[in-house]
Design an enzyme around this catalytic site. Structure first.
Site, PDB file in Angstrom:
ATOM      1  N   ARG A  92      38.326  48.122  49.358  1.00  0.00           N
ATOM      2  CA  ARG A  92      37.183  47.331  48.899  1.00  0.00           C
ATOM      3  C   ARG A  92      36.425  46.760  50.091  1.00  0.00           C
ATOM      4  O   ARG A  92      36.991  45.969  50.850  1.00  0.00           O
ATOM      5  CB  ARG A  92      37.654  46.192  47.994  1.00  0.00           C
ATOM      6  CG  ARG A  92      38.133  46.639  46.643  1.00  0.00           C
ATOM      7  CD  ARG A  92      38.718  45.492  45.831  1.00  0.00           C
ATOM      8  NE  ARG A  92      37.824  44.340  45.712  1.00  0.00           N
ATOM      9  CZ  ARG A  92      38.074  43.280  44.953  1.00  0.00           C
ATOM     10  NH1 ARG A  92      39.200  43.235  44.251  1.00  0.00           N
ATOM     11  NH2 ARG A  92      37.228  42.285  44.901  1.00  0.00           N
ATOM     12  N   ARG A  95      32.755  34.470  48.813  1.00  0.00           N
ATOM     13  CA  ARG A  95      33.353  34.572  47.466  1.00  0.00           C
ATOM     14  C   ARG A  95      34.074  33.276  47.108  1.00  0.00           C
ATOM     15  O   ARG A  95      34.034  32.834  45.957  1.00  0.00           O
ATOM     16  CB  ARG A  95      34.315  35.771  47.407  1.00  0.00           C
ATOM     17  CG  ARG A  95      33.564  37.114  47.450  1.00  0.00           C
ATOM     18  CD  ARG A  95      34.474  38.278  47.797  1.00  0.00           C
ATOM     19  NE  ARG A  95      35.492  38.528  46.790  1.00  0.00           N
ATOM     20  CZ  ARG A  95      36.565  39.301  46.998  1.00  0.00           C
ATOM     21  NH1 ARG A  95      36.730  39.898  48.175  1.00  0.00           N
ATOM     22  NH2 ARG A  95      37.444  39.487  46.047  1.00  0.00           N
ATOM     23  N   LYS A 135      45.755  37.079  40.246  1.00  0.00           N
ATOM     24  CA  LYS A 135      45.469  37.304  38.824  1.00  0.00           C
ATOM     25  C   LYS A 135      45.807  38.732  38.414  1.00  0.00           C
ATOM     26  O   LYS A 135      46.469  38.955  37.405  1.00  0.00           O
ATOM     27  CB  LYS A 135      43.988  37.023  38.512  1.00  0.00           C
ATOM     28  CG  LYS A 135      43.545  35.600  38.866  1.00  0.00           C
ATOM     29  CD  LYS A 135      42.107  35.332  38.431  1.00  0.00           C
ATOM     30  CE  LYS A 135      41.059  36.148  39.160  1.00  0.00           C
ATOM     31  NZ  LYS A 135      40.931  35.836  40.608  1.00  0.00           N
ATOM     32  N   ARG A 154      45.108  42.541  51.654  1.00  0.00           N
ATOM     33  CA  ARG A 154      44.847  43.491  50.579  1.00  0.00           C
ATOM     34  C   ARG A 154      43.802  44.517  51.015  1.00  0.00           C
ATOM     35  O   ARG A 154      43.870  45.696  50.638  1.00  0.00           O
ATOM     36  CB  ARG A 154      44.357  42.729  49.330  1.00  0.00           C
ATOM     37  CG  ARG A 154      44.036  43.615  48.141  1.00  0.00           C
ATOM     38  CD  ARG A 154      43.714  42.805  46.898  1.00  0.00           C
ATOM     39  NE  ARG A 154      42.415  42.166  46.948  1.00  0.00           N
ATOM     40  CZ  ARG A 154      41.939  41.332  46.022  1.00  0.00           C
ATOM     41  NH1 ARG A 154      42.686  41.005  44.978  1.00  0.00           N
ATOM     42  NH2 ARG A 154      40.738  40.790  46.124  1.00  0.00           N
ATOM     43  N   ARG A 186      33.280  33.732  34.716  1.00  0.00           N
ATOM     44  CA  ARG A 186      33.079  33.293  36.099  1.00  0.00           C
ATOM     45  C   ARG A 186      32.035  32.180  36.206  1.00  0.00           C
ATOM     46  O   ARG A 186      31.820  31.650  37.275  1.00  0.00           O
ATOM     47  CB  ARG A 186      32.519  34.440  36.907  1.00  0.00           C
ATOM     48  CG  ARG A 186      33.367  35.388  37.736  1.00  0.00           C
ATOM     49  CD  ARG A 186      34.299  34.896  38.711  1.00  0.00           C
ATOM     50  NE  ARG A 186      34.448  35.766  39.861  1.00  0.00           N
ATOM     51  CZ  ARG A 186      35.271  36.817  39.963  1.00  0.00           C
ATOM     52  NH1 ARG A 186      36.031  37.168  38.954  1.00  0.00           N
ATOM     53  NH2 ARG A 186      35.354  37.494  41.082  1.00  0.00           N
TER      54      ARG A 186
HETATM   55  O1  C5P Z   1      37.348  39.745  39.992  1.00  0.00           O
HETATM   56  P1  C5P Z   1      37.117  40.443  41.294  1.00  0.00           P
HETATM   57  O2  C5P Z   1      37.394  39.564  42.472  1.00  0.00           O
HETATM   58  O3  C5P Z   1      37.783  41.761  41.381  1.00  0.00           O
HETATM   59  O4  C5P Z   1      35.562  40.728  41.328  1.00  0.00           O
HETATM   60  C1  C5P Z   1      34.986  41.393  42.427  1.00  0.00           C
HETATM   61  C2  C5P Z   1      33.501  41.081  42.460  1.00  0.00           C
HETATM   62  O5  C5P Z   1      32.875  41.484  41.248  1.00  0.00           O
HETATM   63  C3  C5P Z   1      33.162  39.606  42.587  1.00  0.00           C
HETATM   64  O6  C5P Z   1      33.225  39.148  43.925  1.00  0.00           O
HETATM   65  C4  C5P Z   1      31.750  39.594  42.053  1.00  0.00           C
HETATM   66  O7  C5P Z   1      30.839  40.105  43.007  1.00  0.00           O
HETATM   67  C5  C5P Z   1      31.835  40.587  40.914  1.00  0.00           C
HETATM   68  N1  C5P Z   1      32.135  39.927  39.633  1.00  0.00           N
HETATM   69  C6  C5P Z   1      31.129  39.209  39.012  1.00  0.00           C
HETATM   70  N2  C5P Z   1      31.343  38.579  37.820  1.00  0.00           N
HETATM   71  C7  C5P Z   1      32.541  38.648  37.233  1.00  0.00           C
HETATM   72  C8  C5P Z   1      33.600  39.367  37.843  1.00  0.00           C
HETATM   73  C9  C5P Z   1      33.367  39.997  39.067  1.00  0.00           C
HETATM   74  O8  C5P Z   1      30.016  39.120  39.536  1.00  0.00           O
HETATM   75  N3  C5P Z   1      32.726  38.015  36.057  1.00  0.00           N
HETATM   76 MG    MG Z   2      41.436  41.026  40.608  1.00  0.00          MG
END
Ligand code: C5P
Ligand code: MG
Length: 190
Positions: free
Chosen positions: A134, A146, A14, A128, A89
């Site tokens: 991270r 996740r 994404k 990554r 989400r």
């Molecule tokens: O989108 P991304 O994978 O970078 O998000 C990293 C973390 O941020 C997720 O695993 C989650 O813990 C948190 N997150 C969330 N709600 C969202 C976006 C991200 O809790 N809408």
């Molecule tokens: Mg991302």
């Protein structure tokens, strides 16, 4: 105005694709994950609230995430549209986004999901993790959590927008350029 939800599991590309779409369509890329990382990096109150959830691969509570998203949109209203990456989400986040946009006489234009299988995701995220710095990219059990959270809490958002015929899925495997072309094909139909 284009209000595009770029959807898909963690590691599905994404962020990579959003960066390319921004150049072509002059949209603002809003990644809630990036916003959380920025807040954590600055050790803000919001960052502190988010940290424990992110470390475990869990979702930050809806109220926190929705508030942060609205602030970002309201602070950047002079754009041709938005790419929402990593948001919504959950179903409550999707419902809140719909209300928020409708108050601006706007609506979600489409949700485009990048389809990538679990094992590919785990490999991509571990890869990554070597450079992303991270912690949640560097532990296989957190990565798998996740993915589970995505399946249980996030994937229903695809069906939610499918009810209004806004959801489409594209193959998320292949070269970055190939996937970008598939995405542009869909966006150009909007
Ligand atoms: O989108 P991304 O994978 O970078 O998000 C990293 C973390 O941020 C997720 O695993 C989650 O813990 C948190 N997150 C969330 N709600 C969202 C976006 C991200 O809790 N809408
Ligand atoms: Mg991302």
């Amino acid at each position: 105005m284009i209000n595009l939800i770029l959807f898909g599991p963690p590691g599905s590309g994404k962020g990579t694709q959003a960066a390319k779409l921004v150049e072509k369509y002059d949209l603002l890329h809003i990644s809630t994950g990036d916003l959380f990382r920025y807040e954590m990096g600055n050790d803000t109150e919001l960052g502190k609230q988010a940290k424990e959830f992110i470390a475990k691969g869990e979702l930050v509570p809806d109220s926190v995430t929705i508030g942060m998203l609205k602030n970002k949109v309201n602070a950047n209203s002079d754009v041709a549209g938005y790419i929402f990456d990593g948001f919504p989400r959950t179903i409550p986040q999707a419902e809140a986004l719909d209300v928020f946009l409708s108050e601006k006489n706007e609506s979600v234009s489409a949700l485009i999901a990048l389809d990538v299988d679990d094992e590919e995701i785990v490999q991509r995220i571990l890869n990554r993790g070597k450079t992303s710095g991270r912690p949640d990219d560097n532990d296989e059990s957190i990565i798998r959590n996740r993915i589970e959270v995505y399946k249980s809490e996030t994937s229903p958002v695809f069906d939610y927008y499918a009810q209004s015929n806004k959801s489409v899925k594209i193959n998320g495997l292949g070269s970055i350029e190939d996937i970008f072309e598939r995405l542009c094909d869909k966006i150009d139909q909007l």
